[in-house]
Write an enzyme that holds these catalytic residues in place. Structure first.
Site, PDB file in Angstrom:
ATOM      1  N   LYS A 128       0.838  -1.200   0.000  1.00  0.00           N
ATOM      2  CA  LYS A 128       0.000   0.000   0.000  1.00  0.00           C
ATOM      3  C   LYS A 128       0.879   1.258   0.000  1.00  0.00           C
ATOM      4  O   LYS A 128       2.089   1.176   0.249  1.00  0.00           O
ATOM      5  CB  LYS A 128      -0.941  -0.032   1.203  1.00  0.00           C
ATOM      6  CG  LYS A 128      -0.244  -0.012   2.539  1.00  0.00           C
ATOM      7  CD  LYS A 128      -1.186  -0.456   3.663  1.00  0.00           C
ATOM      8  CE  LYS A 128      -0.503  -0.280   5.001  1.00  0.00           C
ATOM      9  NZ  LYS A 128      -1.219  -0.972   6.079  1.00  0.00           N
ATOM     10  N   ARG A 171     -10.766   0.009  14.412  1.00  0.00           N
ATOM     11  CA  ARG A 171     -10.696   0.783  13.173  1.00  0.00           C
ATOM     12  C   ARG A 171     -11.633   0.070  12.193  1.00  0.00           C
ATOM     13  O   ARG A 171     -12.788   0.446  12.086  1.00  0.00           O
ATOM     14  CB  ARG A 171      -9.241   0.856  12.697  1.00  0.00           C
ATOM     15  CG  ARG A 171      -8.983   1.934  11.698  1.00  0.00           C
ATOM     16  CD  ARG A 171      -7.510   2.023  11.326  1.00  0.00           C
ATOM     17  NE  ARG A 171      -6.972   0.754  10.852  1.00  0.00           N
ATOM     18  CZ  ARG A 171      -5.726   0.574  10.435  1.00  0.00           C
ATOM     19  NH1 ARG A 171      -4.875   1.575  10.449  1.00  0.00           N
ATOM     20  NH2 ARG A 171      -5.319  -0.602  10.008  1.00  0.00           N
ATOM     21  N   TYR A 182      16.591  29.940   7.898  1.00  0.00           N
ATOM     22  CA  TYR A 182      15.398  30.629   8.371  1.00  0.00           C
ATOM     23  C   TYR A 182      15.304  30.567   9.884  1.00  0.00           C
ATOM     24  O   TYR A 182      15.711  29.574  10.494  1.00  0.00           O
ATOM     25  CB  TYR A 182      14.143  29.945   7.818  1.00  0.00           C
ATOM     26  CG  TYR A 182      13.907  30.173   6.347  1.00  0.00           C
ATOM     27  CD1 TYR A 182      13.778  31.453   5.823  1.00  0.00           C
ATOM     28  CD2 TYR A 182      13.775  29.088   5.494  1.00  0.00           C
ATOM     29  CE1 TYR A 182      13.529  31.649   4.476  1.00  0.00           C
ATOM     30  CE2 TYR A 182      13.525  29.267   4.150  1.00  0.00           C
ATOM     31  CZ  TYR A 182      13.404  30.554   3.644  1.00  0.00           C
ATOM     32  OH  TYR A 182      13.155  30.727   2.321  1.00  0.00           O
TER      33      TYR A 182
HETATM   34  C1  LIG Z   1      -0.426  -1.994   6.655  1.00  0.00           C
HETATM   35  C2  LIG Z   1      -1.034  -3.275   7.070  1.00  0.00           C
HETATM   36  C3  LIG Z   1      -0.223  -4.389   7.321  1.00  0.00           C
HETATM   37  C4  LIG Z   1       1.286  -4.331   7.293  1.00  0.00           C
HETATM   38  O1  LIG Z   1       1.793  -3.692   8.433  1.00  0.00           O
HETATM   39  P1  LIG Z   1       3.383  -3.615   8.660  1.00  0.00           P
HETATM   40  O2  LIG Z   1       3.547  -3.055  10.034  1.00  0.00           O
HETATM   41  O3  LIG Z   1       3.917  -2.677   7.636  1.00  0.00           O
HETATM   42  O4  LIG Z   1       3.906  -4.978   8.489  1.00  0.00           O
HETATM   43  C5  LIG Z   1      -0.853  -5.577   7.635  1.00  0.00           C
HETATM   44  N1  LIG Z   1      -2.199  -5.663   7.678  1.00  0.00           N
HETATM   45  C6  LIG Z   1      -2.999  -4.615   7.436  1.00  0.00           C
HETATM   46  C7  LIG Z   1      -4.476  -4.783   7.510  1.00  0.00           C
HETATM   47  C8  LIG Z   1      -2.447  -3.394   7.138  1.00  0.00           C
HETATM   48  O5  LIG Z   1      -3.241  -2.345   6.912  1.00  0.00           O
END
Ligand SMILES: *Cc1c(COP(=O)(O)O)cnc(C)c1O
Length: 360
Positions: A35, A130, A255
């Site tokens: 992702k 979530r 800055y």
């Molecule tokens: C992003 C995600 C993962 C992977 O998590 P990592 O900490 O990067 O290994 C696994 N399962 C779900 C549902 C996720 O959203």
């Protein structure tokens, strides 16, 4: 071109990290989570490098479409499933697996007469709060899915951990117990662990692990870098010095006059800034490498430039290589200075950064 910030993606590191995940995952299949454009490393490139994975996980249907358009035929799981009823036809057409986590999605499925089969993953909320169905309705939801002729009967059961990066946090043990309880008599493969779950929670390595961070050599464990955990960073972010100046004692750099020179000293200026995704929150003292020597940024990160205290490498000159993070300088260290996590930094590269691939 020579001024461009460069993100070098190490394809060999991605592949070796996948092999390392497999070693630690026992007999579980590995879903490579890609992702957010492969955690900022580039979706298609990462998917090609990780062709040994058992599946890919993406956040959205659009990313699934991108992978199919790139010729990826492997199993792909859309981690938040359909966002609207109209997505179902596209999921079926592209043969993407859908995570089903909400009653609204179930309703769309139940009124969908499309004969093409759809593979689903049933997500149960065991404490993250979530996405997911409450544990006490898991059996009923599973039965409703099994009743649908156009749903593949081999439904994967999954949950997601809220605190698996803390290896002594009792919440994860409670989540595993709640999951086992909710799914005890249900058929189907189980998928619980993310990266931290693979490292710290042997009881969570079931039929599938869903791993993102570790594949990129990134750590989600406080105080540990990817290399500390035995994984190789898959991204090196680098640029060049575009100026080296002598600045007098008492003068201030950049800055908001955040850095005052304690002596007459060389100050380098490197072509990278928050416009490239280098964090503006990184304060004076955040390490960078100039010609492999560890030095630190001086003053505030600006849009296109950072200033560097060159006292440790006084012979540095215009054109010399500056590494912002990579295997010699773990991104976790930069993240700690900037008050964030490594994932956030690699995901934050902007379009201005030039990506190049390194086979090794
Ligand atoms: C992003 C995600 C993962 C992977 O998590 P990592 O900490 O990067 O290994 C696994 N399962 C779900 C549902 C996720 O959203």
């Amino acid at each position: 071109m020579s001024r461009t910030a460069l993100a070098t993606i190490h394809l060999g590191a991605l592949r070796r990290n996948l092999a390392r995940v497999r070693e630690r995952a026992g007999k579980a299949k590995v879903m490579a989570v890609v992702k957010a454009d492969g955690y900022g490393h580039g979706l298609e490139r990462v998917a090609r490098a990780l062709s040994d994975a058992d599946a890919f996980g993406v956040a959205s249907l659009g990313d699934g479409l991108r992978l199919r358009a790139a010729g990826i035929v492997k199993r792909i799981v859309v981690l938040s499933g359909p966002d609207e009823a109209g997505d179902l036809a596209e999921l079926r057409r592209l043969q993407l697996d859908a995570v089903i986590h909400h009653e609204s999605q179930l309703a769309w499925l139940e009124s969908d007469r499309d004969p093409r089969s759809l593979r689903v993953w049933l997500k149960i909320d065991t404490g993250m709060h979530r996405l997911g169905f409450a544990p006490d309705v898991a059996r009923a939801v599973h039965a409703r899915l099994r009743a649908l002729a156009n749903i593949d009967p081999d439904i994967v059961l999954m949950t997601h951990f809220a605190a698996s990066d803390e290896f002594d946090n009792a919440l994860t043990a409670r989540q595993i117990a709640a999951f086992d309880d909710a799914t005890r008599d249900l058929a189907g493969p189980r998928a619980l662990a993310n990266s931290a779950g693979v490292l710290g929670w042997a009881g969570a390595r079931n039929d599938w692990v869903r791993v993102g961070g570790l594949l990129y050599g990134l750590s989600a464990i406080e105080g540990k870098s990817g290399p500390d955990l035995g994984f190789e960073p898959a991204m090196t972010l680098s640029t060049k010095l575009v100026a080296v100046n002598r600045v007098a004692r008492g003068e201030r750099v950049g800055y908001a006059v955040m850095f005052e020179c304690p002596e007459d000293m060389p100050v380098g200026v490197a072509a990278i800034g928050y416009g490239d995704g280098y964090p503006r929150s990184a304060p004076s003292g955040t390490p960078v490498l100039v010609n492999g020597v560890r030095v630190a940024i001086a003053g505030r990160v600006s849009m296109d430039l950072i200033a560097i205290d060159l006292r440790n490498t006084a012979d540095a000159k215009v054109g010399d290589r500056v590494v912002l993070w990579g295997s010699e300088l773990p991104v976790e260290e930069i993240a700690a200075h900037a008050g964030t996590i490594s994932y956030d930094l690699t995901c934050g590269m902007t379009r201005r950064v030039l990506f190049v691939e390194d086979e090794a």
